[in-house]
Design a protein around this motif. Structure first.
Motif, PDB file in Angstrom:
ATOM      1  N   VAL A 196      51.551 -12.395  34.628  1.00 52.65           N
ATOM      2  CA  VAL A 196      50.654 -11.336  35.105  1.00 52.65           C
ATOM      3  C   VAL A 196      51.169  -9.986  34.614  1.00 52.65           C
ATOM      4  N   ALA A 197      50.303  -9.183  34.048  1.00 55.49           N
ATOM      5  CA  ALA A 197      50.698  -7.860  33.547  1.00 55.49           C
ATOM      6  C   ALA A 197      51.188  -6.982  34.685  1.00 55.49           C
ATOM      7  N   VAL A 198      52.267  -6.243  34.437  1.00 58.13           N
ATOM      8  CA  VAL A 198      52.878  -5.385  35.458  1.00 58.13           C
ATOM      9  C   VAL A 198      52.846  -3.929  34.993  1.00 58.13           C
ATOM     10  N   PHE A 199      52.399  -3.061  35.904  1.00 58.73           N
ATOM     11  CA  PHE A 199      52.382  -1.627  35.662  1.00 58.73           C
ATOM     12  C   PHE A 199      53.123  -0.928  36.799  1.00 58.73           C
ATOM     13  N   HIS A 200      53.837   0.129  36.453  1.00 58.21           N
ATOM     14  CA  HIS A 200      54.533   0.955  37.438  1.00 58.21           C
ATOM     15  C   HIS A 200      53.983   2.378  37.341  1.00 58.21           C
ATOM     16  N   ALA A 201      53.809   3.023  38.490  1.00 59.34           N
ATOM     17  CA  ALA A 201      53.438   4.432  38.517  1.00 59.34           C
ATOM     18  C   ALA A 201      54.516   5.200  39.263  1.00 59.34           C
ATOM     19  N   ALA A 202      54.854   6.372  38.762  1.00 58.59           N
ATOM     20  CA  ALA A 202      55.870   7.217  39.399  1.00 58.59           C
ATOM     21  C   ALA A 202      55.358   8.648  39.435  1.00 58.59           C
ATOM     22  N   PHE A 203      55.464   9.270  40.605  1.00 62.21           N
ATOM     23  CA  PHE A 203      55.052  10.665  40.745  1.00 62.21           C
ATOM     24  C   PHE A 203      56.183  11.559  40.244  1.00 62.21           C
ATOM     25  N   VAL A 204      55.920  12.268  39.164  1.00 62.35           N
ATOM     26  CA  VAL A 204      56.890  13.197  38.576  1.00 62.35           C
ATOM     27  C   VAL A 204      56.156  14.514  38.362  1.00 62.35           C
ATOM     28  N   ARG A 205      56.438  15.485  39.223  1.00 64.60           N
ATOM     29  CA  ARG A 205      55.681  16.741  39.165  1.00 64.60           C
ATOM     30  C   ARG A 205      56.226  17.617  38.049  1.00 64.60           C
ATOM     31  N   ASP A 206      55.371  17.891  37.083  1.00 67.64           N
ATOM     32  CA  ASP A 206      55.744  18.635  35.884  1.00 67.64           C
ATOM     33  C   ASP A 206      54.747  19.774  35.698  1.00 67.64           C
TER      34      ASP A 206
ATOM     35  N   GLN B 155      60.175   5.180  44.454  1.00 71.83           N
ATOM     36  CA  GLN B 155      61.185   5.994  43.790  1.00 71.83           C
ATOM     37  C   GLN B 155      62.283   6.408  44.763  1.00 71.83           C
ATOM     38  N   GLU B 156      63.391   6.865  44.209  1.00 70.59           N
ATOM     39  CA  GLU B 156      64.556   7.195  45.027  1.00 70.59           C
ATOM     40  C   GLU B 156      64.281   8.295  46.048  1.00 70.59           C
TER      41      GLU B 156
ATOM     42  N   GLY C  74      62.914  15.920  35.954  1.00 66.14           N
ATOM     43  CA  GLY C  74      64.332  16.144  35.726  1.00 66.14           C
ATOM     44  C   GLY C  74      65.213  15.810  36.906  1.00 66.14           C
ATOM     45  N   SER C  75      64.629  15.656  38.081  1.00 67.70           N
ATOM     46  CA  SER C  75      65.417  15.295  39.250  1.00 67.70           C
ATOM     47  C   SER C  75      65.789  13.815  39.184  1.00 67.70           C
ATOM     48  N   PRO C  76      67.039  13.483  39.531  1.00 70.52           N
ATOM     49  CA  PRO C  76      67.407  12.052  39.552  1.00 70.52           C
ATOM     50  C   PRO C  76      66.643  11.267  40.601  1.00 70.52           C
ATOM     51  N   LEU C  77      66.047  11.969  41.578  1.00 70.36           N
ATOM     52  CA  LEU C  77      65.347  11.283  42.657  1.00 70.36           C
ATOM     53  C   LEU C  77      63.986  10.738  42.241  1.00 70.36           C
ATOM     54  N   VAL C  78      63.496  11.097  41.056  1.00 71.69           N
ATOM     55  CA  VAL C  78      62.216  10.532  40.616  1.00 71.69           C
ATOM     56  C   VAL C  78      62.398   9.150  39.989  1.00 71.69           C
ATOM     57  N   ALA C  79      63.626   8.711  39.839  1.00 71.53           N
ATOM     58  CA  ALA C  79      63.881   7.385  39.265  1.00 71.53           C
ATOM     59  C   ALA C  79      63.290   6.295  40.150  1.00 71.53           C
ATOM     60  N   ILE C  80      62.729   5.285  39.527  1.00 69.79           N
ATOM     61  CA  ILE C  80      62.224   4.132  40.272  1.00 69.79           C
ATOM     62  C   ILE C  80      63.406   3.370  40.867  1.00 69.79           C
ATOM     63  N   CYS C  81      63.257   2.940  42.107  1.00 67.80           N
ATOM     64  CA  CYS C  81      64.347   2.247  42.802  1.00 67.80           C
ATOM     65  C   CYS C  81      64.764   0.999  42.030  1.00 67.80           C
ATOM     66  N   PRO C  82      66.062   0.736  41.956  1.00 67.45           N
ATOM     67  CA  PRO C  82      66.536  -0.401  41.148  1.00 67.45           C
ATOM     68  C   PRO C  82      66.015  -1.742  41.626  1.00 67.45           C
ATOM     69  N   GLU C  83      65.704  -1.866  42.907  1.00 71.91           N
ATOM     70  CA  GLU C  83      65.179  -3.134  43.423  1.00 71.91           C
ATOM     71  C   GLU C  83      63.857  -3.536  42.753  1.00 71.91           C
TER      72      GLU C  83
ATOM     73  N   CYS D 291      60.056  13.324  51.637  1.00 74.38           N
ATOM     74  CA  CYS D 291      59.390  12.136  51.092  1.00 74.38           C
ATOM     75  C   CYS D 291      59.770  10.830  51.762  1.00 74.38           C
ATOM     76  N   VAL D 292      60.737  10.855  52.663  1.00 76.24           N
ATOM     77  CA  VAL D 292      61.274   9.599  53.187  1.00 76.24           C
ATOM     78  C   VAL D 292      60.168   8.736  53.798  1.00 76.24           C
ATOM     79  N   ALA D 293      60.108   7.492  53.346  1.00 79.17           N
ATOM     80  CA  ALA D 293      59.089   6.549  53.802  1.00 79.17           C
ATOM     81  C   ALA D 293      59.681   5.578  54.811  1.00 79.17           C
ATOM     82  N   ASP D 294      58.877   5.203  55.776  1.00 78.21           N
ATOM     83  CA  ASP D 294      59.299   4.286  56.826  1.00 78.21           C
ATOM     84  C   ASP D 294      59.460   2.876  56.289  1.00 78.21           C
ATOM     85  N   ASN D 295      60.491   2.148  56.759  1.00 80.31           N
ATOM     86  CA  ASN D 295      60.650   0.725  56.474  1.00 80.31           C
ATOM     87  C   ASN D 295      60.733   0.445  54.971  1.00 80.31           C
ATOM     88  N   LEU D 296      61.320   1.367  54.226  1.00 81.10           N
ATOM     89  CA  LEU D 296      61.289   1.259  52.772  1.00 81.10           C
ATOM     90  C   LEU D 296      62.066   0.044  52.267  1.00 81.10           C
TER      91      LEU D 296
END
Length: 227
Positions: free
Chosen positions: A53-63, A20-21, A87-96, A29-34
């Motif tokens: 192959v079936a694809v699933f995405h998980a995103a951490f959104v604290r609610d 996520q963004e 509600g934060s725009p930063l929880v969006a999954i990265c476009p890549e 939250c910044v991850a190394d070598n992202l």
């Protein structure tokens, strides 16, 4: 040990966790070598999609409305979640690695992708045997997702260079700790995982006994490279 593996693609699924963004812009939250991890995860997605192959995405959104604050959980000055707030725009999954319209996106309130409650049933409905996992952070959300996947009866193929953490050392020690108890599963790099997702065999690391890596600070990198 290294061993050849071939996946039954009809019984395989790909799970991409928390890319996520906020992982590239929130100081907490910044991850190394992202950038490289995103590129590698994109390769996995391309291979999975091309071969059914079936694809699933998980995103951490604290609610807090869904899961009230836990004792001692860090909070922002306004009393809300310290990071990844709903509600934060930063929880969006990265476009890549953005999900396609027909791919399942699971919003979770804790480390494991199984926390939300539906992933186990969704995978079993597809008769999944092998779950290929990539994402962040290795010692936290990835480790928790791997543990819960194993407990639910799935074999896990962990893609070592499509995962990361806060620093290389955190990632490498996290990966070795998972490897030490990855019973029934496997670890490989992106190239090998892509081959497997295309239906070809690949030589990957397999756990054959408990705690094969009794690593020290002086040999973490060498042992990690052996995976």
């Amino acid at each position: 040990m290294k061993a050849d593996l071939r996946l039954d693609l009809k019984r395989t699924a790909l799970l991409v966790v928390d890319l996520q963004e906020d992982q590239r812009s929130d100081p907490l939250c910044v991850a190394d070598n992202l950038d490289q991890v995103l590129a590698n995860a994109a390769q996995l997605l391309e291979a999975a999609r091309a071969h059914g192959v079936a694809v699933f995405h998980a995103a951490f959104v604290r609610d807090f409305d869904t899961r009230p604050p836990r004792p001692f959980e860090p909070r922002a000055d306004d009393g809300g979640p310290a990071f990844s707030a709903k509600g934060s725009p930063l929880v969006a999954i990265c476009p890549e690695v953005a999900p396609l319209a027909d791919e399942v996106v699971i919003h979770k309130n804790d480390a494991s992708a199984f926390e939300e409650g539906s992933l186990d049933g969704r995978l079993k409905a597809l008769d999944v045997e092998w779950l290929v996992i990539a994402g962040v952070w290795t010692e936290a959300c990835i480790a928790a997702s791997v543990r819960d996947a194993m407990a639910a009866g799935f074999r896990v193929l962990l893609v070592k260079d499509a995962c990361t953490s806060g620093t290389p050392a955190m990632h490498q020690t996290g990966m070795l700790n998972i490897a030490n108890r990855l019973y029934g599963g496997a670890i490989g790099d992106t190239g090998r995982a892509v081959a497997l997702l295309r239906g070809a065999p690949a030589n990957v690391w397999r756990n054959t006994f408990p705690v094969p890596f009794r690593f020290r600070l002086t040999n973490v990198e060498t042992m990690y490279d052996s995976l």
